[in-house]
Design a protein around this motif. Sequence first.
Motif, mmCIF file in Angstrom:
data_model
loop_
_atom_site.group_PDB
_atom_site.id
_atom_site.type_symbol
_atom_site.label_atom_id
_atom_site.label_comp_id
_atom_site.label_asym_id
_atom_site.label_seq_id
_atom_site.Cartn_x
_atom_site.Cartn_y
_atom_site.Cartn_z
ATOM 1 N N ALA A 1 3.295 2.358 17.708
ATOM 2 C CA ALA A 1 3.396 1.341 16.553
ATOM 3 C C ALA A 1 2.754 2.016 15.320
ATOM 4 O O ALA A 1 3.349 1.628 14.183
ATOM 5 C CB ALA A 1 2.599 0.092 16.983
ATOM 6 N N ALA A 2 1.666 2.680 15.471
ATOM 7 C CA ALA A 2 0.863 2.997 14.430
ATOM 8 C C ALA A 2 1.689 4.158 13.485
ATOM 9 O O ALA A 2 1.634 4.245 12.534
ATOM 10 C CB ALA A 2 -0.509 3.862 14.605
ATOM 11 N N ILE A 3 2.197 5.099 14.384
ATOM 12 C CA ILE A 3 3.408 6.148 13.848
ATOM 13 C C ILE A 3 4.261 5.451 13.005
ATOM 14 O O ILE A 3 4.560 5.907 11.706
ATOM 15 C CB ILE A 3 3.853 7.228 14.685
ATOM 16 C CG1 ILE A 3 2.626 8.021 15.276
ATOM 17 C CG2 ILE A 3 4.774 7.858 14.240
ATOM 18 C CD1 ILE A 3 3.083 8.779 16.729
ATOM 19 N N VAL A 4 4.866 4.567 13.581
ATOM 20 C CA VAL A 4 6.172 3.877 12.844
ATOM 21 C C VAL A 4 5.476 3.287 11.384
ATOM 22 O O VAL A 4 5.989 3.186 10.433
ATOM 23 C CB VAL A 4 6.605 2.697 13.715
ATOM 24 C CG1 VAL A 4 7.795 1.891 12.958
ATOM 25 C CG2 VAL A 4 7.530 3.219 14.746
ATOM 26 N N CYS A 5 4.400 2.429 11.594
ATOM 27 C CA CYS A 5 3.792 1.890 10.359
ATOM 28 C C CYS A 5 3.150 2.741 9.580
ATOM 29 O O CYS A 5 3.585 2.587 8.052
ATOM 30 C CB CYS A 5 2.690 0.947 10.941
ATOM 31 S SG CYS A 5 3.215 -0.529 11.894
ATOM 32 N N GLY A 6 2.613 4.010 9.731
ATOM 33 C CA GLY A 6 2.161 4.857 8.939
ATOM 34 C C GLY A 6 3.350 5.607 8.166
ATOM 35 O O GLY A 6 3.319 5.690 6.991
ATOM 36 N N ILE A 7 4.375 6.071 8.812
ATOM 37 C CA ILE A 7 5.734 6.541 8.120
ATOM 38 C C ILE A 7 6.196 5.411 6.977
ATOM 39 O O ILE A 7 6.515 5.747 6.019
ATOM 40 C CB ILE A 7 6.733 6.868 9.208
ATOM 41 C CG1 ILE A 7 6.063 7.920 10.050
ATOM 42 C CG2 ILE A 7 8.151 7.152 8.475
ATOM 43 C CD1 ILE A 7 7.115 8.357 11.222
ATOM 44 N N ALA A 8 6.253 4.185 7.529
ATOM 45 C CA ALA A 8 6.889 2.955 6.757
ATOM 46 C C ALA A 8 6.016 2.933 5.574
ATOM 47 O O ALA A 8 6.412 2.664 4.414
ATOM 48 C CB ALA A 8 6.937 1.671 7.677
ATOM 49 N N LYS B 1 6.196 0.052 -1.738
ATOM 50 C CA LYS B 1 5.765 -0.059 -3.128
ATOM 51 C C LYS B 1 4.230 -0.280 -3.374
ATOM 52 O O LYS B 1 3.488 0.450 -4.148
ATOM 53 C CB LYS B 1 6.668 -1.138 -3.922
ATOM 54 C CG LYS B 1 8.047 -0.811 -3.873
ATOM 55 C CD LYS B 1 8.898 -1.854 -4.864
ATOM 56 C CE LYS B 1 10.629 -1.481 -4.816
ATOM 57 N NZ LYS B 1 10.890 -2.532 -5.604
ATOM 58 N N LYS B 2 3.793 -1.109 -2.657
ATOM 59 C CA LYS B 2 2.197 -1.558 -2.797
ATOM 60 C C LYS B 2 1.395 -0.662 -1.751
ATOM 61 O O LYS B 2 0.566 -1.011 -1.157
ATOM 62 C CB LYS B 2 1.967 -2.789 -2.388
ATOM 63 C CG LYS B 2 2.874 -3.819 -3.403
ATOM 64 C CD LYS B 2 2.325 -5.252 -3.226
ATOM 65 C CE LYS B 2 3.014 -6.041 -4.419
ATOM 66 N NZ LYS B 2 2.747 -7.519 -4.126
ATOM 67 N N ARG B 3 1.946 0.540 -1.515
ATOM 68 C CA ARG B 3 1.179 1.526 -0.634
ATOM 69 C C ARG B 3 -0.410 1.527 -0.847
ATOM 70 O O ARG B 3 -1.250 1.588 0.032
ATOM 71 C CB ARG B 3 1.867 2.999 -0.849
ATOM 72 C CG ARG B 3 1.250 3.959 0.198
ATOM 73 C CD ARG B 3 1.902 5.264 -0.060
ATOM 74 N NE ARG B 3 1.148 6.473 0.589
ATOM 75 C CZ ARG B 3 0.455 7.109 -0.321
ATOM 76 N NH1 ARG B 3 0.293 6.983 -1.381
ATOM 77 N NH2 ARG B 3 -0.345 8.169 0.464
ATOM 78 N N GLU B 4 -0.696 1.904 -2.049
ATOM 79 C CA GLU B 4 -1.984 2.056 -2.452
ATOM 80 C C GLU B 4 -3.067 0.958 -2.104
ATOM 81 O O GLU B 4 -4.216 0.968 -1.767
ATOM 82 C CB GLU B 4 -2.130 2.470 -4.027
ATOM 83 C CG GLU B 4 -1.556 3.864 -4.400
ATOM 84 C CD GLU B 4 -2.191 4.889 -3.645
ATOM 85 O OE1 GLU B 4 -3.442 4.809 -3.498
ATOM 86 O OE2 GLU B 4 -1.584 5.884 -3.503
ATOM 87 N N GLN B 5 -2.541 -0.227 -2.750
ATOM 88 C CA GLN B 5 -3.337 -1.485 -2.207
ATOM 89 C C GLN B 5 -3.343 -1.727 -0.664
ATOM 90 O O GLN B 5 -4.549 -2.240 -0.348
ATOM 91 C CB GLN B 5 -2.504 -2.645 -3.041
ATOM 92 C CG GLN B 5 -2.426 -2.662 -4.335
ATOM 93 C CD GLN B 5 -1.024 -2.137 -4.967
ATOM 94 O OE1 GLN B 5 -0.807 -0.874 -4.466
ATOM 95 N NE2 GLN B 5 -0.570 -2.806 -5.836
ATOM 96 N N THR B 6 -2.309 -1.693 -0.080
ATOM 97 C CA THR B 6 -2.325 -1.635 1.300
ATOM 98 C C THR B 6 -3.389 -0.720 1.857
ATOM 99 O O THR B 6 -4.158 -1.049 2.789
ATOM 100 C CB THR B 6 -0.896 -1.433 1.849
ATOM 101 O OG1 THR B 6 -0.147 -2.170 1.317
ATOM 102 C CG2 THR B 6 -1.010 -1.579 3.464
ATOM 103 N N ILE B 7 -3.422 0.388 1.559
ATOM 104 C CA ILE B 7 -4.442 1.498 2.040
ATOM 105 C C ILE B 7 -5.856 1.179 1.801
ATOM 106 O O ILE B 7 -6.637 1.225 2.640
ATOM 107 C CB ILE B 7 -4.025 2.744 1.512
ATOM 108 C CG1 ILE B 7 -2.667 3.466 1.857
ATOM 109 C CG2 ILE B 7 -5.233 3.947 1.525
ATOM 110 C CD1 ILE B 7 -2.492 4.870 1.423
ATOM 111 N N LEU B 8 -6.108 0.476 0.631
ATOM 112 C CA LEU B 8 -7.344 0.010 0.458
ATOM 113 C C LEU B 8 -7.996 -1.119 1.193
ATOM 114 O O LEU B 8 -9.017 -1.263 1.741
ATOM 115 C CB LEU B 8 -7.349 -0.409 -1.270
ATOM 116 C CG LEU B 8 -7.500 0.478 -2.090
ATOM 117 C CD1 LEU B 8 -7.274 0.047 -3.662
ATOM 118 C CD2 LEU B 8 -8.759 1.416 -2.347
ATOM 119 N N VAL B 9 -6.939 -2.074 1.462
ATOM 120 C CA VAL B 9 -7.092 -3.166 2.248
ATOM 121 C C VAL B 9 -7.450 -2.350 3.850
ATOM 122 O O VAL B 9 -8.509 -2.898 4.509
ATOM 123 C CB VAL B 9 -5.996 -4.012 2.679
ATOM 124 C CG1 VAL B 9 -6.425 -4.992 3.761
ATOM 125 C CG2 VAL B 9 -5.899 -4.794 1.203
#
Length: 416
Positions: free
Chosen positions: A157-164, A169-177
């Motif tokens: 699940a983590a590999i799939v979510c990491g690739i997705a 588009k909001k990759r940076e904001q999601t990473i901060l969270v």
Amino acid sequence: MNNTTPNSSSKTDKSIFLTVITNLTFWVIIAIISGVLLGHFSPENGMKMEILGKKFVDIIKLFIGPIIFLTIVLGISGMGNLKKVGRIGVKALGYFEVVSTIALAIGVGVAYVFQPGKIDKSGLTLGDASQYTSKSAEHFSWIQFFFSNFTLQVLLAAIVCGIALNFYKKREQTILVLERISKVVFLGLKYVMYLAPVGAFGGMAYTIGKFGLATLIPLGKLMLCVYLTMALFVFLILGSILRYYKISILSILKYIKEELLLVLGTSSSEAALPSIMVKLERMGCSKSVVGLVIPTGYSFNLDGTSIYLSMSVIFLAQLYDVHLSFFEILTVIGILMITSKGAAGVTGSGFIVLASTLTALHKIPVEGLAFLLGVDKFMSEARAITNLIGNTVATIIISKTERDFTELDLNPVLEE
């Protein structure tokens, strides 16, 4: 002239004393010794301590899913190169298979040299192995293995979510969270680890109380062989691999001593999984490599289990005076190369794997497993510790080959 004053000397002594009594390792050692004493001198009370060990491991297991998920997602999303994910995975699986096969071969070799099964079986205590032998007829299923292995499910699940996340588009904001959540999870782990001495005490008191030190005597030769083989594998094989990369196995063992003692006390390598991931990152391994290698290794890189399984087959063959040809020995190693991968995450799965292997050989009585039940618990610590060291070394090596290994930082990982 000595400039040391009595006042400065007392301050030094006080500093050493405070360092010792505030060190988690010290309290885990005290807890293990106390557990052994309670279990030996008061078995009834020792067995009642089982709940302490179980509850501690259960609490630690709550952190396994979030830590694996967050580490992998943040690692992959920060990697910027999805080809690297596949490359790390292939390298890890290749490394696991080679090293596990060496472990199997060493187990067979030492068993033939020291012949732990050349004893009188009439004096051995029999356990009830029916719950394992009855399952030996079941064929190994990768689908069943996946659905019974929580770590692998979270890993996928983590590999799939990491690739997705790389395409979001909001990759940076999601990473901060996710990074904020990660800090909260690891802070929680830090405080839970203060309960490690309680878990180690409960696990050791229960083991000694239920099985008793006296049960070790009849199969003491087998136990000594297992522990000797594990030591040879760690210092000779894993030590040589690390030496090639100019790293000392002793420095690594010293660095992860808290985790090793925790595994010794609880008989569970899972108890150390979250903190070993943190320590490997602190040591210098990249988040992506740690996230991919450690969870996969807990399912596919069971060096200690491989040694134990191969030695147990040869032990039982010697116990029943069954001669195995060279081809049959190779068959044992070949079968265990596959079935040993299913010996993860499920209590008693090692015995089911053994039963399946013996059934496939059609030469060694499956009922012989009953002789091993009495001392299996005392050997589970050696298996779990070797598995932990094996996965630690694997992560370091993959990081080195990926050139994702920075300078060593051997400070205690759970300190602020």
